[in-house]
Scaffold this active site. Structure first.
Site, PDB file in Angstrom:
ATOM      1  N   TRP B  11       0.394  -1.387   0.064  1.00 59.49           N
ATOM      2  CA  TRP B  11       0.228   0.038  -0.173  1.00 59.49           C
ATOM      3  C   TRP B  11       0.712   1.642  -0.207  1.00 59.49           C
ATOM      4  CZ3 TRP B  11      -4.371   0.385  -1.875  1.00 59.49           C
ATOM      5  CH2 TRP B  11      -5.464   2.525  -1.506  1.00 59.49           C
ATOM      6  N   ARG B  31      12.571   1.524   6.024  1.00 60.77           N
ATOM      7  CA  ARG B  31      13.398   0.931   6.693  1.00 60.77           C
ATOM      8  C   ARG B  31      14.874   0.178   6.395  1.00 60.77           C
ATOM      9  NH1 ARG B  31      11.881   0.870  12.511  1.00 60.77           N
ATOM     10  NH2 ARG B  31       9.689   0.630  12.506  1.00 60.77           N
ATOM     11  N   GLY B 131     -11.376   3.164   3.344  1.00 62.13           N
ATOM     12  CA  GLY B 131     -12.395   2.154   1.664  1.00 62.13           C
ATOM     13  C   GLY B 131     -11.705   1.127   1.239  1.00 62.13           C
ATOM     14  N   LYS B 186     -13.976  -4.634   9.840  1.00 61.89           N
ATOM     15  CA  LYS B 186     -13.482  -5.180   8.421  1.00 61.89           C
ATOM     16  C   LYS B 186     -13.373  -6.320   8.494  1.00 61.89           C
ATOM     17  CE  LYS B 186     -11.019  -3.912   5.651  1.00 61.89           C
ATOM     18  NZ  LYS B 186      -9.633  -4.935   4.644  1.00 61.89           N
TER      19      LYS B 186
END
Lengths: 320, 320
Positions: B11, B31, B131, B186
């Site tokens: 992501w 890192r 979302g 979720k």
């Protein structure tokens, strides 16, 4: 209980099979001219199940109704008004009817319990049966949760006590209006899901679920129902079967439509979307997803453009 | 804008790629010991995308932060507290941080914005990004809807104006608490979905959606948030990706778990469910689905029995 099922398609034949399995005395009615009826009469079977011998098949409405304590109706939603007129010529005093279809009257936007009560000029009890559940699963004892709703709590209790099992766990509904609108509208969301699948936008079905429930909830609230009902089993709870299942008739219809592939018949959601737009105008509630489905299916607007238009609406707060 | 992304997993690397595509000057921090960082440094690519040359890779937090007007954090949720302590040694005055992870602190049930603010002892702005949306889709320009939420409307507007596009359509959130709880929860529903798939109960995922949203909505309400937030993009809107997608890590974890198949690592939802049960006790809200997931995953209870127990709860009204 003595139970009669009116309509012997997939769902009607299942209801008779299931009620019989719960130990009730069951009659299953179909029109003499119906292919489904003739097939059951000759073979006692269809694509889904084998009908035990102690379920009595009949093509006489009078006989089907006379002794019944509980009557399930499972016919096409758009045929309900005509059928109810026909039923009204019989003595129905204090009979209990359970409407098991998911739809709205296309040209009026009217809910089915309203259509039914308008035509039945006798004192009867009415309930609805909504929620997820595939016949294909139930006959294999794969369980699901469903909802019985009625304005009459005693009627609900009688149905749930008589029909609940380890296979079908019932909840009591609390909002007939919301459950009827929700159960019908999920077929429109199913068509929208198929359109997304057909365009290669499957991952937008998450946003469809969030935005679709929201517009239907707005409508239910404007009509005087409880917006939360839409998020219950009758609408959202039916999304697995409608929005995701490869068996969903409405989803497959939407997918075939945008791919310009042949499809045997119009999905129920295609009629329902017209009814919902009547309600949209009457109650002044914007239904952008329903509008897009209508414009694609009935106005031959370009699906890709309509979907882009949905996405290009101005940035806004989520709860609007 | 000058944008920095902290964390270079799937992501994080996508966020840097996407911000660059929107015309911003982007730094991506990882890192030095991170496999993902070393791979990007050597090849400028990972399984999902190719990082343009004008995205600057760095392993210096100080350099990454110094000039940034907007800072996205995309690391493991359970590592946020330690990481925030480390960040706090730098000058962060008036910096804007966007937390892009979905989780809750396992041992405390604390929301990530709270964890962050507890550790950052300086005046900063904080927003969250939640979302649906798959990196795999976005890099192919398949669009989706997402949510930016913050207690500060100016911060939301700045992020949405800078990052909205035809690929990601943003909505403004209106309930940080509800969106954080919903986005984290979720993943637990995703594990439950996998358990159902693993048991052959896929068709119960409709009921799971209706009942899962309802229990999380109850919790959000009890905590002081808006129950309707749960039905928005941040929770329900993410169900396609989490409950149905074959790519969902949490769903696949649940499925593999009940099938006793090997699975490479614990899903984020396994930590989140522990946090949710802390909140369940603290706010006295029953969370039967979360409890079942916990008992199956952490207490090695039999999955089939737990699912049956969920179904055998007494008949009740739907809105309870």
């Amino acid at each position: 209980m003595r139970i009669t099922v009116l309509g012997c398609g997939r769902w009607g034949s299942f209801l008779s099979w299931y009620a019989n399995k719960q130990g009730h005395a069951v009659k299953l009615w179909g029109r003499d001219t119906s292919f489904n009826y003739q097939k059951l009469l000759q073979t006692r079977t269809n694509d889904y199940l084998l009908l035990p011998q102690n379920i009595q098949l009949t093509n006489s409405l009078e006989e089907a109704i006379a002794s019944a304590e509980l009557i399930f109706i499972a016919i096409s939603a758009q045929e309900l008004r005509g059928f109810a007129k026909q039923l009204n010529s019989l003595d129905l005093t204090n009979k209990t009817f359970v409407l098991c279809m998911k739809g709205l009257e296309m040209n009026t936007g009217e809910r089915l319990t309203r259509v039914f009560k308008e035509e039945i000029q006798q004192p009867v009890h009415v309930a609805i049966w909504v929620g997820p559940g595939h016949v294909q699963d139930f006959v294999q004892d794969i369980p699901n949760c469903m909802v019985i709703d009625s304005e009459d709590n005693d009627v609900m209790k009688r149905i749930v006590d008589g029909l609940g099992s380890e296979t079908i766990r019932f909840y009591y509904g609390e909002d007939v209006l919301g459950n009827e609108i929700g159960a019908a509208a999920k077929n429109v969301i199913g068509i929208a899901a198929g359109i997304l699948d057909g365009l290669g936008y499957t991952s937008l079905k998450g946003a469809l679920m969030a935005r679709g429930t929201k517009e239907i909830a707005r409508l239910v609230k404007a009509m005087g129902g409880n917006e939360l009902t839409v998020y219950g089993l009758g609408h959202l709870g039916d999304y697995e079967a409608t929005v995701f299942s490869k068996h969903s008739h409405n989803r497959r219809f939407g997918e075939a439509f945008v791919r310009q592939e042949p499809f045997e018949k119009l999905a129920e959601g295609a009629a329902t979307v017209k009814a919902l737009l009547q309600l949209s105008a009457k109650y002044e509630v914007e239904l952008p997803i329903c509008q897009a489905v209508n414009d694609i299916v009935w106005e031959t607007q370009d699906a890709q453009k309509q979907i882009n238009k949905l996405f290009m609406r101005p940035v806004k707060f989520e709860n609007l």
